[in-house]
Enzyme design. Sequence first.
Site, PDB file in Angstrom:
ATOM      1  N   SER A 185       0.779  -1.100  -0.045  1.00 58.66           N
ATOM      2  CA  SER A 185      -0.180  -0.121  -0.052  1.00 58.66           C
ATOM      3  C   SER A 185       0.839   1.290   0.063  1.00 58.66           C
ATOM      4  O   SER A 185       2.218   1.338   0.255  1.00 58.66           O
ATOM      5  CB  SER A 185      -0.834  -0.137   1.184  1.00 58.66           C
TER       6      SER A 185
ATOM      7  N   ASP B 183      -1.234  -1.531  -3.970  1.00 54.36           N
ATOM      8  CA  ASP B 183      -2.609  -1.664  -3.463  1.00 54.36           C
ATOM      9  C   ASP B 183      -3.036  -0.162  -3.366  1.00 54.36           C
ATOM     10  O   ASP B 183      -2.435   0.756  -2.738  1.00 54.36           O
ATOM     11  CB  ASP B 183      -2.557  -2.374  -2.008  1.00 54.36           C
ATOM     12  N   HIS B 184      -4.165   0.069  -3.690  1.00 51.24           N
ATOM     13  CA  HIS B 184      -5.037   1.437  -3.776  1.00 51.24           C
ATOM     14  C   HIS B 184      -3.883   2.578  -4.131  1.00 51.24           C
ATOM     15  O   HIS B 184      -4.205   3.773  -3.540  1.00 51.24           O
ATOM     16  CB  HIS B 184      -5.469   1.769  -2.517  1.00 51.24           C
TER      17      HIS B 184
ATOM     18  N   ASP C 233      -6.857   3.411  -7.940  1.00 49.30           N
ATOM     19  CA  ASP C 233      -8.211   3.337  -7.038  1.00 49.30           C
ATOM     20  C   ASP C 233      -8.927   4.675  -7.376  1.00 49.30           C
ATOM     21  O   ASP C 233      -8.735   5.610  -6.529  1.00 49.30           O
ATOM     22  CB  ASP C 233      -8.018   3.170  -5.565  1.00 49.30           C
TER      23      ASP C 233
ATOM     24  N   GLU D 188     -11.090  -0.014 -10.100  1.00 51.25           N
ATOM     25  CA  GLU D 188     -12.465  -0.092  -8.980  1.00 51.25           C
ATOM     26  C   GLU D 188     -13.719   0.631  -9.290  1.00 51.25           C
ATOM     27  O   GLU D 188     -13.469   1.725  -9.675  1.00 51.25           O
ATOM     28  CB  GLU D 188     -11.891   0.185  -7.364  1.00 51.25           C
TER      29      GLU D 188
ATOM     30  N   GLY E 180     -11.138  -5.662   1.152  1.00 52.93           N
ATOM     31  CA  GLY E 180     -11.695  -5.804   2.692  1.00 52.93           C
ATOM     32  C   GLY E 180     -12.142  -7.238   2.842  1.00 52.93           C
ATOM     33  O   GLY E 180     -13.376  -7.482   3.406  1.00 52.93           O
TER      34      GLY E 180
ATOM     35  N   SER F 127     -10.934  -9.574   5.036  1.00 52.44           N
ATOM     36  CA  SER F 127     -10.615 -10.508   6.201  1.00 52.44           C
ATOM     37  C   SER F 127     -11.509 -10.979   6.889  1.00 52.44           C
ATOM     38  O   SER F 127     -12.712 -10.365   6.989  1.00 52.44           O
ATOM     39  CB  SER F 127      -9.655  -9.334   7.077  1.00 52.44           C
TER      40      SER F 127
ATOM     41  N   ILE G 142      -6.437  -9.374   1.454  1.00 51.62           N
ATOM     42  CA  ILE G 142      -6.395  -9.793   3.093  1.00 51.62           C
ATOM     43  C   ILE G 142      -5.096  -9.045   3.783  1.00 51.62           C
ATOM     44  O   ILE G 142      -4.044  -9.289   3.451  1.00 51.62           O
ATOM     45  CB  ILE G 142      -6.458 -11.278   3.577  1.00 51.62           C
TER      46      ILE G 142
ATOM     47  N   SER H  82      -5.880  -7.129   7.182  1.00 53.65           N
ATOM     48  CA  SER H  82      -6.306  -7.028   8.878  1.00 53.65           C
ATOM     49  C   SER H  82      -6.252  -8.210   9.441  1.00 53.65           C
ATOM     50  O   SER H  82      -5.552  -8.356  10.586  1.00 53.65           O
ATOM     51  CB  SER H  82      -7.809  -6.600   8.904  1.00 53.65           C
TER      52      SER H  82
END
Length: 330
Positions: A56, A93-94, A115, A145, A233, A235, A276, A278
């Site tokens: 990230s 990521d993002h 994103d 996204e 999201g 997890s 995944i 968290s």
Amino acid sequence: MTSYKELGLVNTKDMFAKAIKGGYAIPAYNFNNMEQLQAIIQACVETKSPVILQVSKGARDYANINLLRNMARGAGEYAKELGCEIPIVLHLDHGDSFETCKECIDNGFSSVMIDGSHLPYEENIAVTKKVVEYAHERGVTVEGELGVLAGIEDDVVAEVSHYTKPEEVVDFVNRTGCDSLAISIGTSHGANKFEPSQCTRNEEGVLIPPPLRFDILEEIERQLPGFPIVLHGSSSVPMQYVNMILQYGGQLKDSVGIPEEQLRKAAKSAVCKINIDSDGRLAMTALIRKTMAEKPGEFDPRKYLGPARDELKKMYMHKNINVLGSANHA
Ligand code: G3H
Ligand code: 13P
Ligand code: ZN
């Protein structure tokens, strides 16, 4: 300038094609440090699973892009040394802008997410298309996204989720040329994915979240047959780690995740990447708290990071085998 090919990495193209055909999803695990990376690689080698290593913006700020790139190179060599050459993707990521994506592509990432989900539709298309053009010239794959997840999307805070509109997906994919699409069907970032008021409780008082919107996923699959879909999201927020954190002095409230059976069901569909982060944070924190409480005289970080790493590995193996179904597909 470093191409991902020099680092022994692959893009997501073949990985996703095989995952859709095979009815499983590729694990996309976030990492920020050596112990997390060791656990991911050990778990994926032992289960013979392909893997997406996710970085990230926060991870880049924390760990430095040069170090992360060389850790990904080392991960491939480490996997070989452990006895199995697994396909490895290094993924942003993002990504929050064209510039961030470009920097990662120029630094050896084999896949990036742009994103633009919080932007107006036409702006999301414009920035995604720009990233795709730059990425594809270099053999890098791109995740876009549509729809907004509840919870925290890196720096973007979304208080309410806006489910992906199936009527937009074909236009978005055709006009941007993206290689995969992250959608919003009720997953959410973090360890508190839902307000207690959105959940029911079972007999033990454990929060049960609202079910994922499989009807939206099915409509998206009808609109985009065979196209790779991504779930963020995802997890599950395992209660054993939440309870261990609480038992050893941590403070977590109303933690709730996505049930594993729902992720298993999603993995059998066009969902071929499941994110995944968290759960890894929870497992690591739980074991560090436990070890520190049980061995208060210990001050060698290896003595508490080691058990945390072993637990992480166990957790990732469980996900590959029982949740995502990616085991034995390397
Ligand atoms: O989706 C967000 C990931 O969990 C990354 O979180 O920005 O705190 O590294 P981070
Ligand atoms: P979790 O917070 O559910 O682990 O989601 C991680 C994620 O989506 C990273 O992009
Ligand atoms: Zn995410």
